[in-house]
Design a protein around this motif. Structure first.
Motif, mmCIF file in Angstrom:
data_model
loop_
_atom_site.group_PDB
_atom_site.id
_atom_site.type_symbol
_atom_site.label_atom_id
_atom_site.label_comp_id
_atom_site.label_asym_id
_atom_site.label_seq_id
_atom_site.Cartn_x
_atom_site.Cartn_y
_atom_site.Cartn_z
ATOM 1 N N GLY A 80 136.015 85.366 14.595
ATOM 2 C CA GLY A 80 135.989 86.567 13.877
ATOM 3 C C GLY A 80 136.273 86.512 12.532
ATOM 4 N N ILE A 81 135.869 85.399 11.895
ATOM 5 C CA ILE A 81 135.895 85.336 10.510
ATOM 6 C C ILE A 81 134.463 85.116 9.830
ATOM 7 N N GLU A 82 134.172 86.137 9.034
ATOM 8 C CA GLU A 82 132.803 86.155 8.645
ATOM 9 C C GLU A 82 132.674 84.978 7.441
ATOM 10 N N CYS A 83 131.366 84.592 7.398
ATOM 11 C CA CYS A 83 130.963 83.364 6.535
ATOM 12 C C CYS A 83 129.725 83.944 6.026
ATOM 13 N N PHE A 84 129.443 84.156 4.539
ATOM 14 C CA PHE A 84 128.579 84.407 3.935
ATOM 15 C C PHE A 84 127.892 83.393 3.122
ATOM 16 N N PHE A 85 126.499 83.431 2.840
ATOM 17 C CA PHE A 85 126.139 82.257 1.893
ATOM 18 C C PHE A 85 125.014 82.949 0.970
ATOM 19 N N VAL A 86 125.180 82.468 -0.003
ATOM 20 C CA VAL A 86 123.990 82.798 -1.174
ATOM 21 C C VAL A 86 123.462 81.355 -1.629
ATOM 22 N N HIS A 87 122.195 81.408 -1.674
ATOM 23 C CA HIS A 87 121.513 80.209 -1.765
ATOM 24 C C HIS A 87 121.556 79.412 -3.412
ATOM 25 N N GLY A 88 121.782 78.121 -3.246
ATOM 26 C CA GLY A 88 121.644 77.642 -4.467
ATOM 27 C C GLY A 88 120.550 77.060 -5.117
ATOM 28 N N ASN A 89 120.708 76.285 -6.132
ATOM 29 C CA ASN A 89 119.288 75.544 -6.565
ATOM 30 C C ASN A 89 119.000 74.542 -5.816
ATOM 31 N N ARG A 90 119.806 73.896 -4.929
ATOM 32 C CA ARG A 90 119.555 72.796 -4.162
ATOM 33 C C ARG A 90 119.353 72.834 -2.749
ATOM 34 N N ASP A 91 119.596 73.960 -2.311
ATOM 35 C CA ASP A 91 119.455 74.473 -0.920
ATOM 36 C C ASP A 91 118.760 75.786 -0.637
ATOM 37 N N PHE A 92 117.942 76.023 -1.463
ATOM 38 C CA PHE A 92 117.372 77.660 -1.464
ATOM 39 C C PHE A 92 116.367 77.657 -0.227
ATOM 40 N N LEU A 93 116.064 76.567 0.365
ATOM 41 C CA LEU A 93 115.176 76.874 1.668
ATOM 42 C C LEU A 93 115.874 76.847 2.734
ATOM 43 N N ILE A 94 117.258 76.962 3.026
ATOM 44 C CA ILE A 94 117.960 77.262 3.922
ATOM 45 C C ILE A 94 117.755 78.441 4.666
ATOM 46 N N GLY A 95 117.330 78.608 5.815
ATOM 47 C CA GLY A 95 116.666 79.944 6.516
ATOM 48 C C GLY A 95 117.291 80.509 7.596
#
Length: 245
Positions: A80-95
């Motif tokens: 029940g713990i939300e995890c948020f992600f903002v793309h970085g310059n190394r992993d901006f292709l995470i989809g």
């Protein structure tokens, strides 16, 4: 722009970035797994502000590392713990595929978060370093959707070869850049914060962990992770601070 509100219960919110996980540094992966086991379960939510991985060549790369990280995030999300992600310059292709696999929610490059009554703007931080003209030109090119689709259509082995070559070139280029160029541009950054009506700015990218009192707002810089140190920002009703793992 995304707006996220955190009210009750008064549990801590954690921010991390710039772990640069890779097979060549298993000690950093172990540190991240420890964070997910020991700290994350106590949180209301966890924000990863980019460069979780040292590079990302596509969601179809199902390595032991990517699966281990996805499982660690998923185990926290399932509680029940939300995890948020903002793309970085190394992993901006995470989809969307990896996001679904891990259970984390993808955010735009700028998002506003309500942290117990304080409005915080969050981002990776590379977009604020506008004095690094060469990098910004490169960023503009690789963020073109058609080029990303073309790259992702290439064989996995070729993508890996290209990514490693870009990484080597980037590492060599940094040797000749002044430190000031690779930091955020003060006037531009202040303008971005004002535009989003924020009291806090939280970002990574520069690897310079510090809490700055700027003109009209507080700028919190997340540090990069090292084998003996994890840069973790904890925010609760009492305020914000860097905490040990």
């Amino acid at each position: 722009m995304a707006r996220i509100s955190h009210l009750l219960p008064a549990m801590p919110i954690y921010f991390i970035s710039d772990l640069h996980l890779s097979e060549s540094h298993p000690e950093l992966t172990e540190l991240f797994l420890r964070f997910m086991r020991e700290k994350a379960p106590q949180a209301r939510s966890v924000y990863i502000l980019g460069d979780l991985f040292d590079f990302w060549i596509g969601d179809d790369e199902q390595s032991e590392l990517t699966q281990t990280v996805a499982q660690a995030i998923q185990s926290v999300v399932q509680r029940g713990i939300e995890c948020f992600f903002v793309h970085g310059n190394r992993d901006f292709l995470i989809g969307k595929q990896f996001a679904a696999q891990s259970g984390m929610k993808l955010l735009p490059e700028y998002a506003v978060v309500d942290l117990y009554g304080s409005s915080a703007l969050i981002c990776h931080g590379d977009t604020l370093c506008i004095d690094d003209a060469r990098y910004q030109k490169f960023r503009k090119v690789v963020h073109q959707k058609w080029l990303q689709r073309l790259f992702l259509s290439l064989p996995l082995a070729l993508r890996l070869k290209i990514a490693r070559k870009i990484r080597r070139t980037s590492k060599q280029g940094k040797k000749y850049k002044a430190a000031e160029i690779m930091d955020v541009q003060p006037q531009f950054t202040a303008g971005i914060v004002r535009r989003h009506h924020a009291q806090l700015l939280i970002h990574g990218h520069t690897h310079r962990e510090h809490i700055h009192q700027e003109d009209g707002f507080t700028r919190i810089v997340l540090g990069d992770w090292k084998p003996d140190y994890a840069s973790i920002l904890e925010v609760d009703e009492q305020g914000f601070r860097f905490v040990p793992l």
